[in-house]
Design a protein around this motif. Structure first.
Motif, PDB file in Angstrom:
ATOM      1  N   TYR A 131       0.831  -1.208   0.000  1.00 10.65           N
ATOM      2  CA  TYR A 131       0.000   0.000   0.000  1.00 10.65           C
ATOM      3  C   TYR A 131       0.865   1.258   0.000  1.00 10.65           C
ATOM      4  O   TYR A 131       0.577   2.230  -0.692  1.00 10.65           O
ATOM      5  N   ILE A 132       1.960   1.209   0.779  1.00 10.75           N
ATOM      6  CA  ILE A 132       2.876   2.353   0.815  1.00 10.75           C
ATOM      7  C   ILE A 132       3.503   2.591  -0.561  1.00 10.75           C
ATOM      8  O   ILE A 132       3.708   3.732  -0.979  1.00 10.75           O
ATOM      9  N   THR A 133       3.785   1.503  -1.292  1.00 13.15           N
ATOM     10  CA  THR A 133       4.451   1.662  -2.588  1.00 13.15           C
ATOM     11  C   THR A 133       3.523   2.185  -3.672  1.00 13.15           C
ATOM     12  O   THR A 133       3.987   2.794  -4.649  1.00 13.15           O
ATOM     13  N   ILE A 134       2.196   1.971  -3.547  1.00 11.95           N
ATOM     14  CA  ILE A 134       1.272   2.379  -4.609  1.00 11.95           C
ATOM     15  C   ILE A 134       0.499   3.640  -4.272  1.00 11.95           C
ATOM     16  O   ILE A 134      -0.231   4.149  -5.122  1.00 11.95           O
ATOM     17  N   ILE A 135       0.663   4.160  -3.052  1.00  8.98           N
ATOM     18  CA  ILE A 135      -0.107   5.335  -2.667  1.00  8.98           C
ATOM     19  C   ILE A 135       0.521   6.632  -3.161  1.00  8.98           C
ATOM     20  O   ILE A 135      -0.045   7.706  -3.041  1.00  8.98           O
ATOM     21  N   GLY A 136       1.702   6.527  -3.756  1.00  7.72           N
ATOM     22  CA  GLY A 136       2.379   7.707  -4.275  1.00  7.72           C
ATOM     23  C   GLY A 136       3.078   7.405  -5.582  1.00  7.72           C
ATOM     24  O   GLY A 136       2.858   6.351  -6.186  1.00  7.72           O
ATOM     25  N   PRO A 137       3.946   8.297  -6.039  1.00  2.00           N
ATOM     26  CA  PRO A 137       4.653   8.109  -7.313  1.00  2.00           C
ATOM     27  C   PRO A 137       5.500   6.839  -7.319  1.00  2.00           C
ATOM     28  O   PRO A 137       6.157   6.502  -6.333  1.00  2.00           O
ATOM     29  N   LYS A 138       5.487   6.137  -8.433  1.00  2.00           N
ATOM     30  CA  LYS A 138       6.247   4.894  -8.581  1.00  2.00           C
ATOM     31  C   LYS A 138       7.745   5.131  -8.423  1.00  2.00           C
ATOM     32  O   LYS A 138       8.465   4.292  -7.879  1.00  2.00           O
ATOM     33  N   GLU A 139       8.210   6.300  -8.884  1.00  2.00           N
ATOM     34  CA  GLU A 139       9.632   6.588  -8.889  1.00  2.00           C
ATOM     35  C   GLU A 139      10.232   6.653  -7.481  1.00  2.00           C
ATOM     36  O   GLU A 139      11.429   6.421  -7.297  1.00  2.00           O
ATOM     37  N   THR A 140       9.414   6.992  -6.489  1.00  2.00           N
ATOM     38  CA  THR A 140       9.920   7.136  -5.115  1.00  2.00           C
ATOM     39  C   THR A 140       9.396   6.036  -4.198  1.00  2.00           C
ATOM     40  O   THR A 140       9.413   6.178  -2.971  1.00  2.00           O
ATOM     41  N   ALA A 141       8.940   4.926  -4.773  1.00  2.00           N
ATOM     42  CA  ALA A 141       8.342   3.856  -3.973  1.00  2.00           C
ATOM     43  C   ALA A 141       9.334   3.264  -2.967  1.00  2.00           C
ATOM     44  O   ALA A 141       8.993   3.031  -1.804  1.00  2.00           O
ATOM     45  N   VAL A 142      10.575   3.015  -3.412  1.00  2.00           N
ATOM     46  CA  VAL A 142      11.576   2.417  -2.510  1.00  2.00           C
ATOM     47  C   VAL A 142      11.890   3.363  -1.354  1.00  2.00           C
ATOM     48  O   VAL A 142      11.938   2.956  -0.194  1.00  2.00           O
ATOM     49  N   GLN A 143      12.093   4.644  -1.665  1.00  2.00           N
ATOM     50  CA  GLN A 143      12.382   5.626  -0.619  1.00  2.00           C
ATOM     51  C   GLN A 143      11.215   5.759   0.356  1.00  2.00           C
ATOM     52  O   GLN A 143      11.408   5.872   1.567  1.00  2.00           O
ATOM     53  N   ARG A 144       9.996   5.737  -0.187  1.00  2.00           N
ATOM     54  CA  ARG A 144       8.803   5.881   0.658  1.00  2.00           C
ATOM     55  C   ARG A 144       8.658   4.693   1.612  1.00  2.00           C
ATOM     56  O   ARG A 144       8.339   4.850   2.787  1.00  2.00           O
TER      57      ARG A 144
END
Length: 432
Positions: free
Chosen positions: A138-151
């Protein structure tokens, strides 16, 4: 005038649409804290229940197993719930299951039942399986794909905070600091021995009742709060899709995650035993070092999140896993207080591994993301199986040599990051 009012209304509407995402993000991040709180009490429970239930090293390793094996059995049911309903339903279900397990610590302590302790841990972990299966993707898809790892690394940093609280505060409530040899225990009268063991066991009751209350409160908040819709492709069918293993980067990601979680559990769960054997520390001093250990983990998460803004996560994972192999080699071969400090370094460097492996493994899975996430959570069963190997080596040799087990695990992570972490179309060693 009308145009100004329309612009203000549009601004308010946009803000209203953004706020649910922010609120949900904050709530989901809180889950990372909660499952760290329960998972990182295991290093305290192992020496504590070893004492209260009179276990040897191999038997005490089943405390780890009871907790982490639950992830294997409940990851797919968790994915089933979320695929049929939604992430929110999965989260609330997990919180209530975990609360039930936490409440069972009370009768387990009263009856001095090791079996009931293990079942209570199994239920707590079952609930946490739901939370991890939901929160990580959920954390990885709730925002931009490019920053998924950082998020995801940012969210996992609060996992480190929960670990720190468990080690520095709750451990002080559970561990009495009273250490008696087998000869001293056998010298006690039966009534004195029973009273001592019951007193030791009862110290877990208050912390776990507090944890249960916290879990129920968070469940109520999640029920009240409205989740924003996320863009995710799926057909609504409930099925186990083994076809996801055709992706080499995912397949090796599951193997790496299995090895990493096993190593992580080994490092922390037997840390107090290691410090006692290798550096001669009493358990009250060892808990302070355990707090430092998990503080290093938390700091490592935050530092890793910052470094990843300028560094390829795969390359950072390679450097960090190599550092863990080298530090563990010293802890195994030399030991002593320097070996303990090396373990602190291992905790720092391994801090980014779970979210980084997770994010790299589910990259480009599309509508197979939920199924892939479930299998990655199932790989947490490494935390149930690998510590049994460490416990067996410790029982037959010693706990210092037994730390060669997590060393091998980090070597597997190193191989993954070096060679197999990218999708097959882009897969190449770092030197390319």
């Amino acid at each position: 005038m009308n145009s100004t009012i329309e612009m203000k209304n549009e601004t308010l509407a946009n803000s209203a649409r953004r706020n649910p995402v922010k609120i949900t993000f904050i709530l989901v991040v809180s889950l990372f804290f909660l499952w760290a709180l329960t998972g990182n009490l295991i290093p305290v429970l192992i020496p504590h229940l070893r004492k209260a239930c009179r276990l040897n090293d191999f038997q005490s390793a089943f405390i780890d197993s009871a907790y982490w094996v639950s992830y294997f059995f409940f990851a797919l049911p968790a994915a089933w719930v979320m695929r049929k309903w939604n992430y929110k339903t999965g989260i609330v279900t997990g919180l209530l299951i975990a609360a039930t397990g936490a409440l069972l610590f009370y009768p387990a302590a009263e009856t001095l039942s090791f079996g009931l302790f293990l079942f209570a841990l199994f239920l707590v972990a079952a609930g946490m399986t739901f939370l991890e299966t939901a929160a990580n993707p959920y954390i990885t898809i709730i925002g931009p794909k490019e920053t998924a790892v950082q998020r995801l690394n940012f969210a996992q940093a609060f996992n480190g905070l929960g670990a720190f609280v468990a080690a520095f505060f709750l451990s002080k409530v559970i561990l009495s600091g009273t250490e008696m040899t087998d000869a001293q225990l056998n010298a006690l009268a039966p009534a004195e021995l029973d009273a001592y063991l019951l007193s030791e066991a009862r110290s877990v009751q208050a912390p776990y009742i507090a944890i249960a209350a916290c879990l129920i409160l968070v469940a109520v908040i999640f029920i009240i709060v409205r989740f924003p819709k996320v863009q995710e492709e799926h057909d609504g069918q409930v099925k186990v899709n083994l076809g996801v293993f055709r992706h080499r980067h995912f397949r090796w990601g599951v193997i790496a995650q299995f090895a990493y979680v096993g190593a992580q559990v080994c490092i922390s769960s037997f840390f107090i035993r290691y410090t006692s054997f290798s550096a001669g520390m009493p358990e009250t001093v060892a808990t302070n070092f355990l707090g430092m250990l998990l503080l290093c983990f938390m700091v490592g998460r935050y530092a890793g999140t910052l470094i990843m803004q300028r560094t390829d996560p795969r390359k950072l994972l390679t450097v960090y896993s190599a550092a863990c192999v080298l530090l563990l080699a010293y802890s195994v071969l030399a030991g002593g207080k320097t070996g303990v400090y090396c373990l602190l370094g291992v905790e720092f460097f391994m801090s980014i591994m779970f979210p980084t492996i997770f994010s790299l493994a589910i990259r480009d899975l599309g509508n197979e993301t939920k199924t892939g996430s479930a299998f990655l959570v199932m790989s947490i069963v490494g935390g149930a199986l690998i510590p049994l190997g460490l416990g067996a080596v410790a029982h037959h040799y010693n706990v210092q040599w037994a730390y060669a087990v997590p060393l091998v695990c980090f070597a597997v992570v190193l191989l993954y990051s070096w060679r197999f972490a990218l999708p097959v179309t882009a897969n190449a060693p770092l030197s390319s």
